[in-house]
Design a protein around this motif. Structure first.
Motif, PDB file in Angstrom:
ATOM      1  N   UNK A   1       0.887  -1.333  -0.236  1.00 23.26           N
ATOM      2  CA  UNK A   1       0.132  -0.386   0.275  1.00 23.26           C
ATOM      3  C   UNK A   1       0.709   1.068   0.270  1.00 23.26           C
ATOM      4  N   UNK A   2       2.380   1.019   0.209  1.00 20.45           N
ATOM      5  CA  UNK A   2       2.783   2.452   0.040  1.00 20.45           C
ATOM      6  C   UNK A   2       2.664   3.784  -0.576  1.00 20.45           C
ATOM      7  N   UNK A   3       2.275   2.543  -2.416  1.00 23.95           N
ATOM      8  CA  UNK A   3       2.473   4.181  -4.107  1.00 23.95           C
ATOM      9  C   UNK A   3       0.659   3.617  -4.157  1.00 23.95           C
ATOM     10  N   UNK A   4      -0.099   3.025  -3.219  1.00 24.19           N
ATOM     11  CA  UNK A   4      -1.749   2.886  -3.857  1.00 24.19           C
ATOM     12  C   UNK A   4      -2.376   4.326  -3.751  1.00 24.19           C
ATOM     13  N   UNK A   5      -3.650   4.238  -4.968  1.00 24.35           N
ATOM     14  CA  UNK A   5      -4.484   5.818  -5.135  1.00 24.35           C
ATOM     15  C   UNK A   5      -5.568   5.354  -3.474  1.00 24.35           C
TER      16      UNK A   5
ATOM     17  N   UNK B   1      -5.668  -1.664  -4.006  1.00 26.16           N
ATOM     18  CA  UNK B   1      -5.791  -3.215  -3.371  1.00 26.16           C
ATOM     19  C   UNK B   1      -6.773  -3.135  -2.333  1.00 26.16           C
ATOM     20  N   UNK B   2      -7.474  -4.236  -2.535  1.00 28.49           N
ATOM     21  CA  UNK B   2      -8.930  -4.372  -2.026  1.00 28.49           C
ATOM     22  C   UNK B   2      -8.941  -5.009  -0.752  1.00 28.49           C
TER      23      UNK B   2
ATOM     24  N   UNK C   1       2.752   0.477   4.478  1.00 29.86           N
ATOM     25  CA  UNK C   1       3.704   1.300   3.798  1.00 29.86           C
ATOM     26  C   UNK C   1       3.096   3.286   4.527  1.00 29.86           C
ATOM     27  N   UNK C   2       3.136   3.913   4.684  1.00 32.82           N
ATOM     28  CA  UNK C   2       3.021   5.682   5.776  1.00 32.82           C
ATOM     29  C   UNK C   2       3.486   6.157   5.201  1.00 32.82           C
ATOM     30  N   UNK C   3       3.565   6.355   3.425  1.00 35.27           N
ATOM     31  CA  UNK C   3       3.668   8.534   4.011  1.00 35.27           C
ATOM     32  C   UNK C   3       2.202   9.224   4.760  1.00 35.27           C
TER      33      UNK C   3
ATOM     34  N   UNK D   1       4.103  -5.689  -2.519  1.00 32.25           N
ATOM     35  CA  UNK D   1       2.795  -7.076  -3.533  1.00 32.25           C
ATOM     36  C   UNK D   1       2.569  -5.625  -4.536  1.00 32.25           C
ATOM     37  N   UNK D   2       2.836  -4.955  -4.690  1.00 32.08           N
ATOM     38  CA  UNK D   2       2.279  -4.577  -6.061  1.00 32.08           C
ATOM     39  C   UNK D   2       3.139  -3.130  -6.143  1.00 32.08           C
ATOM     40  N   UNK D   3       3.506  -1.962  -7.570  1.00 36.57           N
ATOM     41  CA  UNK D   3       4.077  -1.347  -7.705  1.00 36.57           C
ATOM     42  C   UNK D   3       4.637  -1.502  -8.353  1.00 36.57           C
TER      43      UNK D   3
END
Length: 344
Positions: free
Chosen positions: A50-54, A64-65, A83-85, A317-319
């Motif tokens: 989830x670091x770069x998910x909308x 990511x669902x 992953x949080x910004x 996971x993604x990106x």
């Protein structure tokens, strides 16, 4: 909200969870005692998400669902590193956006319901490292708010205070910052496991310089493992001296170095009675590096980490470095099998 969240977050592994056997701690790790060691014994194979998910700005556009948590669990993994910004979701008074917090609540709730432990990772490492003095009050504000919100969350939720501090956020400045951050979290979460790594991008060579409170035994120490860097980051656009690099092989000498590096980490862990998490590793996939070489590297790192008793989290996971192809709704099987081999 935190009380409602806590009541909903009862850890329950699904009946059809992955059949692959999870690795067990080494004898030396199992012999250790204390709360952080107990936490580490329940973490084995993880993945960064989830670091770069909308999802963080427009939840309706999330790639990511919630169902992906169950997919992760069934795929043979038992924890996620979220992953949080967060700094981009704070107002002028460093208050976190309520919608962003509600999204995080849902992530933690859904991951926990799927039978996954959760590391809440504050990932504003470049902003913090570039301007440590400006970063410090933001980090304090973040952990004050997150600590209060999740004070009643189950002990399967961990707090990682900051990803990859690096110069000018050097050893001395990072240790000084920790002396302020740790008490902030402990004020609301006295028994929460914290995840803390050394400076220079969580480099294992900096472990001896990391200063932690001797009487706080609920700290899981993390390091990141991307060596050999010329192999894992060949062609990576954010690493300027690697942009034109390609064709770098993964060699037997590289395998030997990984083993030697992890021997160093294991020795430090034993000497300091601190459990260790390998929080990131992976090889960039968009450089034309053959899949077979990337899978062999991935399997080597996973195997050596497990042999040394380190739980680990794959990046990501993604990106990019992807483990799961969301567009095709399927695992990148050579990488998944390198991480979760059928024989266990």
């Amino acid at each position: 909200m935190s009380l409602l969240l806590a009541s909903a977050m009862v850890l329950a592994a699904p009946a059809n969870a992955a059949s692959q056997a999870t690795p067990q701690p080494t004898t030396s790790a199992a012999a250790m005692s204390g709360p952080a060691w107990r936490t580490a014994s329940h973490l084995h194979r993880g993945v960064n998400i989830l670091g770069y998910d909308p999802i963080w700005r427009v939840p309706a556009k999330a790639r990511f669902k919630a169902r992906h948590f169950r997919i992760i669990r069934q795929g043979g993994f038992d924890f996620v590193r979220v992953v949080l910004q967060s700094f981009g979701h704070m107002d002028a008074q460093n208050r976190l956006d309520p919608q962003w917090l509600r999204t995080l609540d849902g992530v933690v709730k859904d991951a926990t319901a799927a039978g996954l432990s959760v590391i809440i990772d504050e990932h504003d490492f470049n902003l913090c490292s570039a301007e440590p003095d400006a970063c410090e009050p933001k980090l304090i504000a973040f952990w004050t708010q997150i600590g209060e919100r999740y004070r009643n969350a189950p002990d399967t939720v961990l707090f990682e205070l900051l990803n990859e501090p690096h110069a000018p956020l050097d050893d001395a400045r990072w240790n000084a910052m920790l002396r302020k951050l740790i008490p902030v979290v402990r004020a609301t979460n006295p028994t929460r496991t914290l995840v803390i790594g050394p400076s220079r991008w969580n480099n294992l060579e900096e472990l001896p310089k990391l200063e932690l409170p001797k009487d706080d035994r609920n700290i899981l120490v993390t390091f990141h493992s991307y060596e050999p860097f010329r192999f894992t980051h060949q062609g990576a656009p954010w690493a300027h001296d690697m942009v034109g690099v390609k064709g770098v092989p993964f060699t037997a000498a590289d395998e030997a170095r990984i083993n030697a590096d992890y021997d160093k980490v294991g020795a430090w862990s034993k000497a300091n009675d601190r459990p260790v998490l390998m929080g990131e590793f992976g090889a960039y996939e968009k450089s034309g590096t053959p899949m077979a070489a990337r899978a062999r590297y991935t399997a080597t790192v996973r195997r050596e980490a497990e042999a040394h008793g380190f739980p680990w989290a794959y990046w990501q996971f993604d990106s990019d470095f992807i483990l799961y192809d969301i567009d095709r709704d399927q695992w990148v099987e050579p990488i998944r099998q390198a991480l979760v081999p059928k024989e266990g």
